[in-house]
Scaffold this motif. Sequence first.
Motif, mmCIF file in Angstrom:
data_model
loop_
_atom_site.group_PDB
_atom_site.id
_atom_site.type_symbol
_atom_site.label_atom_id
_atom_site.label_comp_id
_atom_site.label_asym_id
_atom_site.label_seq_id
_atom_site.Cartn_x
_atom_site.Cartn_y
_atom_site.Cartn_z
ATOM 1 N N UNK A 4 27.581 -0.904 9.899
ATOM 2 C CA UNK A 4 28.593 -1.354 8.802
ATOM 3 C C UNK A 4 30.071 -0.802 9.670
ATOM 4 N N UNK A 5 30.002 0.362 10.597
ATOM 5 C CA UNK A 5 31.135 0.932 11.232
ATOM 6 C C UNK A 5 30.743 2.035 12.093
ATOM 7 N N UNK A 6 31.263 1.680 13.413
ATOM 8 C CA UNK A 6 31.242 2.460 14.237
ATOM 9 C C UNK A 6 29.597 2.770 14.521
ATOM 10 N N UNK A 7 29.124 4.260 14.572
ATOM 11 C CA UNK A 7 27.518 4.428 14.906
ATOM 12 C C UNK A 7 26.781 4.519 13.488
ATOM 13 N N UNK A 8 27.611 4.392 12.355
ATOM 14 C CA UNK A 8 26.839 4.661 10.855
ATOM 15 C C UNK A 8 26.374 3.276 10.443
ATOM 16 N N UNK A 9 25.048 3.555 9.825
ATOM 17 C CA UNK A 9 24.290 2.383 9.163
ATOM 18 C C UNK A 9 23.723 2.931 7.966
ATOM 19 N N UNK A 10 23.651 1.890 7.111
ATOM 20 C CA UNK A 10 22.656 2.072 5.874
ATOM 21 C C UNK A 10 21.605 1.241 6.102
ATOM 22 N N UNK A 11 20.538 2.000 5.350
ATOM 23 C CA UNK A 11 19.106 1.195 5.619
ATOM 24 C C UNK A 11 18.285 1.415 4.329
ATOM 25 N N UNK A 12 17.805 0.139 4.276
ATOM 26 C CA UNK A 12 16.680 0.245 2.694
ATOM 27 C C UNK A 12 15.448 -0.146 3.160
ATOM 28 N N UNK A 13 14.348 0.331 2.536
ATOM 29 C CA UNK A 13 13.024 -0.169 3.163
ATOM 30 C C UNK A 13 12.320 -0.056 1.633
ATOM 31 N N UNK A 14 11.282 -0.964 1.707
ATOM 32 C CA UNK A 14 10.416 -0.917 0.636
ATOM 33 C C UNK A 14 8.901 -1.560 1.013
ATOM 34 N N UNK A 15 7.890 -0.929 0.455
ATOM 35 C CA UNK A 15 6.504 -1.450 0.781
ATOM 36 C C UNK A 15 5.531 -1.303 -0.187
ATOM 37 N N UNK A 16 4.808 -2.171 -0.762
ATOM 38 C CA UNK A 16 3.756 -1.896 -1.623
ATOM 39 C C UNK A 16 2.444 -2.518 -1.462
#
Length: 208
Positions: free
Chosen positions: A67-79
């Motif tokens: 979302x900006x510069x080298x920062x990121x947000x991540x979401x994961x899910x598994x089942x």
Amino acid sequence: MKKLMLLPLAALVGASFAANAQQPMTQNFDYISGGLQISKFSEDLISGPFSTTDGGAGLYLRGSWNFTDNFFVEMRGDAVGADDMTLSNGLLGLGYFMPVSDDFTVYGLAGFAKSRYEIDASFMGQSIKAGLENSGFTGELGARYQVMERWTVEPAVRFAAYDDTMYELRLGNNVQMTEHVSLEANLSRNDYDAFAETNFQLGARYSF
């Protein structure tokens, strides 16, 4: 289970991404991926009133937004599921990546993780529901290395501060097919206190 599977998608709804064909594969943290997952357990798990299982099958999803510069947000899910049992994992984290070269990038991620083991069965007309849930802080260190022009490996190590610390070792493989689409083949091992889960994932990634 369905709610968990939609977690990585929620972070991307309504977001607009600009594609950059010149961006190195190791530095693109704008993507969504998913596919099939097969899990094997080191110990037999109860999967119903009179059954146990040493594995299961299901789905995984993953989404990342730089979302900006080298920062990121991540979401994961598994089942994964077997008989009346479901084992699921979810993660939400904030990360920072640091390119060392066009072919090599390292990153760190910190956030919140949750794991849940659940049985929803029916026995002699009675509904049987039982579950065990763990949640807590999670931290990960990883890297991306471009082995060949279209092949990138993504090793990582992660821990989650549950009642008993969970450790994950993961090796991802990303093979680029087109400018935006690549194939994923991932292997990971989650070590819980009572058992270990080895996951095999095969899916696709769409990079923005």
